[in-house]
Enzyme design. Structure first.
Site, PDB file in Angstrom:
ATOM      1  N   SER A   2      -9.680  13.830 -19.632  1.00  0.00           N
ATOM      2  CA  SER A   2      -8.830  14.962 -19.269  1.00  0.00           C
ATOM      3  C   SER A   2      -7.679  14.561 -18.357  1.00  0.00           C
ATOM      4  O   SER A   2      -6.734  15.328 -18.177  1.00  0.00           O
ATOM      5  CB  SER A   2      -9.668  16.044 -18.585  1.00  0.00           C
ATOM      6  OG  SER A   2     -10.276  15.536 -17.411  1.00  0.00           O
ATOM      7  N   ASN A  49     -19.122   9.701 -18.481  1.00  0.00           N
ATOM      8  CA  ASN A  49     -19.551  10.765 -19.383  1.00  0.00           C
ATOM      9  C   ASN A  49     -19.113  10.486 -20.815  1.00  0.00           C
ATOM     10  O   ASN A  49     -19.878  10.688 -21.759  1.00  0.00           O
ATOM     11  CB  ASN A  49     -19.019  12.119 -18.912  1.00  0.00           C
ATOM     12  CG  ASN A  49     -19.732  12.612 -17.675  1.00  0.00           C
ATOM     13  OD1 ASN A  49     -20.899  12.961 -17.707  1.00  0.00           O
ATOM     14  ND2 ASN A  49     -19.029  12.614 -16.550  1.00  0.00           N
ATOM     15  N   SER A  50     -17.892   9.989 -20.989  1.00  0.00           N
ATOM     16  CA  SER A  50     -17.425   9.640 -22.328  1.00  0.00           C
ATOM     17  C   SER A  50     -18.236   8.496 -22.917  1.00  0.00           C
ATOM     18  O   SER A  50     -18.566   8.489 -24.106  1.00  0.00           O
ATOM     19  CB  SER A  50     -15.937   9.265 -22.298  1.00  0.00           C
ATOM     20  OG  SER A  50     -15.135  10.395 -22.045  1.00  0.00           O
ATOM     21  N   HIS A  76     -17.735  15.744 -13.176  1.00  0.00           N
ATOM     22  CA  HIS A  76     -18.724  16.004 -12.128  1.00  0.00           C
ATOM     23  C   HIS A  76     -19.420  17.349 -12.360  1.00  0.00           C
ATOM     24  O   HIS A  76     -20.648  17.409 -12.430  1.00  0.00           O
ATOM     25  CB  HIS A  76     -18.058  15.971 -10.752  1.00  0.00           C
ATOM     26  CG  HIS A  76     -17.541  14.617 -10.394  1.00  0.00           C
ATOM     27  ND1 HIS A  76     -18.170  13.797  -9.483  1.00  0.00           N
ATOM     28  CD2 HIS A  76     -16.457  13.917 -10.832  1.00  0.00           C
ATOM     29  CE1 HIS A  76     -17.503  12.658  -9.383  1.00  0.00           C
ATOM     30  NE2 HIS A  76     -16.465  12.712 -10.186  1.00  0.00           N
ATOM     31  N   GLU A  84     -21.576   9.897 -24.056  1.00  0.00           N
ATOM     32  CA  GLU A  84     -21.421  10.670 -25.289  1.00  0.00           C
ATOM     33  C   GLU A  84     -21.289   9.745 -26.492  1.00  0.00           C
ATOM     34  O   GLU A  84     -21.898   9.977 -27.544  1.00  0.00           O
ATOM     35  CB  GLU A  84     -20.196  11.585 -25.174  1.00  0.00           C
ATOM     36  CG  GLU A  84     -20.390  12.736 -24.201  1.00  0.00           C
ATOM     37  CD  GLU A  84     -19.109  13.449 -23.845  1.00  0.00           C
ATOM     38  OE1 GLU A  84     -19.147  14.336 -22.971  1.00  0.00           O
ATOM     39  OE2 GLU A  84     -18.052  13.127 -24.435  1.00  0.00           O
ATOM     40  N   HIS A  86     -11.322   5.459 -22.173  1.00  0.00           N
ATOM     41  CA  HIS A  86     -10.931   5.097 -20.808  1.00  0.00           C
ATOM     42  C   HIS A  86     -12.135   4.676 -19.978  1.00  0.00           C
ATOM     43  O   HIS A  86     -11.989   4.301 -18.825  1.00  0.00           O
ATOM     44  CB  HIS A  86     -10.226   6.280 -20.140  1.00  0.00           C
ATOM     45  CG  HIS A  86     -11.124   7.460 -19.895  1.00  0.00           C
ATOM     46  ND1 HIS A  86     -11.825   8.096 -20.889  1.00  0.00           N
ATOM     47  CD2 HIS A  86     -11.437   8.117 -18.747  1.00  0.00           C
ATOM     48  CE1 HIS A  86     -12.510   9.100 -20.372  1.00  0.00           C
ATOM     49  NE2 HIS A  86     -12.307   9.130 -19.075  1.00  0.00           N
ATOM     50  N   TRP A 101      -3.193  14.399 -32.248  1.00  0.00           N
ATOM     51  CA  TRP A 101      -3.574  15.719 -31.730  1.00  0.00           C
ATOM     52  C   TRP A 101      -3.044  15.854 -30.308  1.00  0.00           C
ATOM     53  O   TRP A 101      -3.538  15.215 -29.387  1.00  0.00           O
ATOM     54  CB  TRP A 101      -5.096  15.859 -31.753  1.00  0.00           C
ATOM     55  CG  TRP A 101      -5.563  17.267 -31.586  1.00  0.00           C
ATOM     56  CD1 TRP A 101      -6.089  17.821 -30.464  1.00  0.00           C
ATOM     57  CD2 TRP A 101      -5.537  18.287 -32.575  1.00  0.00           C
ATOM     58  NE1 TRP A 101      -6.404  19.140 -30.687  1.00  0.00           N
ATOM     59  CE2 TRP A 101      -6.077  19.454 -31.982  1.00  0.00           C
ATOM     60  CE3 TRP A 101      -5.109  18.343 -33.912  1.00  0.00           C
ATOM     61  CZ2 TRP A 101      -6.193  20.656 -32.679  1.00  0.00           C
ATOM     62  CZ3 TRP A 101      -5.242  19.534 -34.594  1.00  0.00           C
ATOM     63  CH2 TRP A 101      -5.777  20.672 -33.987  1.00  0.00           C
ATOM     64  N   ASP A 129     -23.165  16.444  -5.144  1.00  0.00           N
ATOM     65  CA  ASP A 129     -22.335  15.414  -5.756  1.00  0.00           C
ATOM     66  C   ASP A 129     -22.019  14.361  -4.692  1.00  0.00           C
ATOM     67  O   ASP A 129     -21.922  14.680  -3.499  1.00  0.00           O
ATOM     68  CB  ASP A 129     -21.036  16.039  -6.276  1.00  0.00           C
ATOM     69  CG  ASP A 129     -20.147  15.036  -7.003  1.00  0.00           C
ATOM     70  OD1 ASP A 129     -20.218  14.961  -8.228  1.00  0.00           O
ATOM     71  OD2 ASP A 129     -19.394  14.304  -6.318  1.00  0.00           O
TER      72      ASP A 129
END
Length: 483
Positions: A283, A370-371, A19, A374, A366, A345, A121
């Site tokens: 995250s 946003n992922s 966000h 990208e 997931h 990692w 938001d």
């Protein structure tokens, strides 16, 4: 004199990576119009003595803004006492937002410049009350898809009109949208007794009180929904239409990472082009021992090159995962057996740097929006593994069935469990040059990459929407004065 005349805009987000980062990047885009706006931020739920919840990605991102001398003002709100109990994240966030309202009003009244607008938001939608009281236009910034926004707004109106229970239907049919299988939404999204559902419906209703909703998407990603929005045919209920929508995406953070995490990029430098499948779950994405070992088995048996970001779940009720405990999570001998073709990692990774690397050929994600953006920005096809939030399951459905850029996974939706055999099948399908399904998603991902970049360039469809929004917020007036 020009500085004094700049439209003053206050942005409200909360301390969560998906966000905060998206809203700040949107503010950067907006400020690119001749540096014509005075941008101010309130970040709600920042970690303090009362609230220890804090995304490590937010912390590093805010430090990077300081290093870049980003000309935004960040204002701190007084601490508020946390709730003694709460039922789910939406209820927790809404509690904090309501607790902050008197402090927000006081700070806005103390603003040295007239305020042109508040940009909120979706989870800060109750700040609309303060905006209305002070006669300031309010806008919602929505970090997910236009389809999930429309679904949320539609369901909130149906609930208001006491229509049928959507938890018992095969498809959710929103006029103007493609049918949405109820199986692609978590129970909490359509179960009216859950606190998650009640929170979504509350924010869905409130979003229609805003002057407009700014959405991080574009017509190239959601053609059916965007067409219905553009034509004004989306009826939420009799005599009720969705708020005006500005689709200005994709908005993503592309800042380069210079920390020690670059070691994983050095490993990628030694791999052949498009040979590596990247596994990363955001995250907050972490698996227990059983699921982690299923993933390890799939990678072991596949024979594929891989980069796997692995974390250990937090023991807190609401908490971020910690660095991965490899001895606990992985089968004995896994790292040794796969060391010539894989890298595990055990912490957060510089995701955009990895997705932009020429060695990456696929992404197991997931499905956080946003992922997804990208991945699409860099033309990387996906395996869709939605996890904990409802929009991730809807995002996965759209990636597979509408955008055709992802391979679907068979998931035990009650447990969120995926078998090693199923994951192995999906990643092989994604990466194998001989797979027709894989060929289609790889080709489509490349096409959408070009379309996304075209959309945000000067004259592109998303750029034009952003420009129109900037004019509505006062850019044209200031621009004319400066010329």
């Amino acid at each position: 004199m020009l500085m004094a005349n700049k439209p003053c805009i206050y942005f409200f987000t909360f301390y969560a990576a998906g966000h905060l980062m998206s809203m700040v990047e949107f503010a950067k885009r907006l400020s690119s119009f001749g540096n014509s706006f005075s941008i101010n931020f309130f970040v709600l739920m920042e970690p303090d003595e009362h609230n220890q919840l804090g995304s490590p990605l937010c912390s590093s991102y805010l430090r990077s803004l300081q290093a870049q001398n980003t000309p935004f003002q960040f204002h701190r709100l007084p601490s508020v006492e946390p709730p003694t109990s709460f039922d789910g994240i939406p209820e927790l966030v809404n509690f904090y937002v309501r607790s902050y309202l008197p402090h927000i009003k006081a700070q806005l009244l103390a603003s040295p410049s007239p305020i042109s607008a508040l940009v909120l938001d979706i989870f800060c939608s109750d700040v609309i009350d303060v905006a209305n009281e002070l006669n300031i236009p309010s806008y919602i910034y929505y970090t997910s898809t236009a389809t999930s926004l429309t679904l949320m707004s539609y369901l909130s109106c149906q609930e208001e009109n006491n229509m049928k229970d959507f938890s018992e239907v095969e498809n959710i049919n929103v006029p103007g949208l493609i049918p949405i299988p109820s199986t692609c939404c978590l129970n909490d999204f359509i179960n009216r007794n859950s606190s998650f559902y009640k929170g979504l419906m509350h924010n869905g209703r409130r979003s229609n009180e805003a002057k407009a909703v700014i959405v991080n998407s574009s017509i190239y990603l959601e053609k059916t929904t965007m067409k219905a929005l553009a034509e004004g045919t989306l009826q939420l209920a009799p005599d009720t239409k969705i708020s005006n929508v500005y689709p200005i995406g994709p908005v993503i953070s592309l800042g380069k990472n210079s920390s020690k995490e670059q070691e994983c990029l050095k490993w990628l430098d030694r791999q052949p082009m498009k040979s590596v499948v990247f596994l990363c779950f955001g995250s907050m994405g972490a698996f227990d021992v059983s699921q982690s070992r299923q993933i390890a088995s799939a990678l072991d048996q596949s024979g594929l090159r891989f980069l796997w970001a692995i974390l250990t779940p937090s023991n807190e009720l609401v908490g971020y995962p910690i660095d991965g405990n490899l001895d606990e999570l992985l089968p004995e001998g896994f790292i040794e057996r796969t060391k010539e073709r894989g890298l595990v990692w055990p912490s957060l990774v510089p995701q955009t740097d990895i997705l932009s690397h020429e060695a990456i050929g696929g992404f197991v994600t997931h499905c956080g929006w946003n992922s997804c953006l990208e991945s699409l920005w860099f033309g990387v096809p996906m395996v869709a593994w939605p996890l904990y939030f409802s929009d991730q399951h809807l995002n996965a459905f759209q990636l597979v069935n509408e955008m055709h850029v992802a391979i679907a996974l068979e998931i035990d939706r009650k447990k969120g469990f995926v078998s090693a055999k199923e994951l192995e099948r999906a990643i092989k399908c994604l990466m194998d040059e001989g797979s027709e399904e894989g060929r289609i998603v790889r080709k489509k991902a490349g096409e959408i990459k070009l379309a996304c970049r075209e959309a945000v360039e000067v004259g592109g469809v998303s750029y034009v929407h952003l420009q129109n929004l900037a004019i509505e917020l006062g850019w044209k007036e200031v621009h004319n004065q400066s010329t």
